[in-house]
Design an enzyme around this catalytic site. Structure first.
Site, PDB file in Angstrom:
ATOM      1  CB  SER A   1      13.060 -17.796  -2.893  1.00 15.58           C
ATOM      2  OG  SER A   1      13.581 -16.476  -2.768  1.00 15.58           O
TER       3      SER A   1
ATOM      4  N   GLY B   1       9.507 -16.659  -0.493  1.00 11.98           N
ATOM      5  CA  GLY B   1       8.665 -15.553  -0.034  1.00 11.98           C
ATOM      6  C   GLY B   1       8.710 -15.310   1.459  1.00 11.98           C
TER       7      GLY B   1
ATOM      8  CG  ASN C   1      11.515 -12.627   0.603  1.00 15.96           C
ATOM      9  OD1 ASN C   1      11.588 -12.273  -0.566  1.00 15.96           O
ATOM     10  ND2 ASN C   1      11.626 -13.900   0.963  1.00 15.96           N
TER      11      ASN C   1
ATOM     12  CG  ASP D   1      14.216 -13.225 -10.333  1.00 18.99           C
ATOM     13  OD1 ASP D   1      15.466 -13.232 -10.394  1.00 18.99           O
ATOM     14  OD2 ASP D   1      13.579 -13.982  -9.576  1.00 18.99           O
TER      15      ASP D   1
ATOM     16  CG  HIS E   1      15.069 -15.834  -6.982  1.00 17.83           C
ATOM     17  ND1 HIS E   1      14.067 -14.967  -7.354  1.00 17.83           N
ATOM     18  CD2 HIS E   1      14.865 -16.129  -5.668  1.00 17.83           C
ATOM     19  CE1 HIS E   1      13.273 -14.752  -6.301  1.00 17.83           C
ATOM     20  NE2 HIS E   1      13.742 -15.447  -5.274  1.00 17.83           N
TER      21      HIS E   1
END
Length: 197
Positions: free
Chosen positions: A20, A57, A85, A166, A169
Site C-alpha cells: 500500500s 495488504g 505488512n 491510521d 500510510h
C-alpha cells in the site's frame, strides 16, 4: 520498411513493486509514490516511466506469488518495497527474508536491476524481532549486490502530520518527503542502468 527508433529515445521503463505504501492507499493516483517519483525524476531531466505495481495488504509472500505477471517483459528496473505488512503482522522475519530472496533471485534471472527499499520493524514488536527483521535488507542487498535505500519511510514514520489518520500510510505531503529523500538514491541507481550495455 520503417526506420527503427534508436533505443535511447525510449523512456526508461521502471516498475515500483510493493504494498500500500507504493500503491498509494487513501490517495488519488497522482499522489501515489510512483507518480510523484516519476514527476520528480522528469523534472531533473530523466526520461522515465514508472508503473505502479503496488497492492495494498501485500506481504512479501503475496508479492512473490504475483511477481511474474506484475513485472512485464521489457521492464528495465524495479524499485522493490515490501515487508511492512510482514512486520505489522509480526510474521516470522525468516519468511519475509525467504520471499524477498526469491523475488531478488527471480529478477536477477530475468536480468532486471533492482533498487531495494528497506523497512524497519515497528518498535512495539520488541528489540529481538526488530533486530532480526531489520537485518534482512542489508543482508539481501549484499547477497545480490543491489543498492539499498535503508528505510522507505525515512522522515515520515511517526510524523503525525505526514501520515493519514491510521498513522501508517503517508499523506500526499508525506509522499513528497519520501520522494525528496529517495530521489538521490534513485538517480545514482539510474546512472548504473543507463551505463549498462
Amino acid at each position: 520498411m520503417m526506420a527503427m527508433t534508436p533505443l535511447h529515445a525510449e523512456p526508461l521503463r521502471l516498475v515500483a513493486f510493493g504494498d500500500s505504501l507504493t500503491a498509494g492507499l487513501g490517495l488519488p493516483a497522482k499522489d501515489a509514490f510512483p507518480a510523484k517519483l516519476q514527476a520528480a525524476l522528469k523534472a531533473k531531466g530523466h526520461d522515465v516511466v514508472i508503473e505502479n505495481a503496488g497492492v495494498s495488504g501485500d506481504t512479501t509472500t503475496a508479492g512473490l506469488a504475483r511477481l511474474d505477471w506484475s513485472i512485464p517483459d521489457g521492464t528495465q528496473g524495479v524499485i522493490l518495497e515490501l515487508g511492512a505488512n510482514d512486520a505489522l503482522r509480526g510474521l516470522d522475519p525468516a519468511i519475509a527474508e525467504k520471499s524477498l530472496d526469491a523475488i531478488l533471485a527471480r529478477l536477477k534471472e530475468r536480468k532486471i536491476p533492482v533498487l531495494l527499499a528497506g523497512m524497519v520493524a515497528p518498535p512495539n514488536l520488541g528489540g529481538g524481532y526488530a533486530e532480526r527483521f531489520n537485518a534482512i535488507y542489508p543482508r539481501l542487498a549484499a547477497k545480490y549486490d543491489v543498492p539499498l535505500y535503508p528505510f522507505f519511510l525515512d522522515g515520515v514514520a511517526g510524523q503525525g502530520k505526514l501520515n493519514q489518520p491510521d498513522g501508517i500510510h503517508p499523506t500526499a505531503a508525506g509522499v513528497d518527503v519520501i520522494v525528496e529523500r529517495i530521489t538521490p538514491a534513485v538517480e545514482r541507481w539510474l546512472a548504473t542502468l543507463k551505463s549498462a550495455p
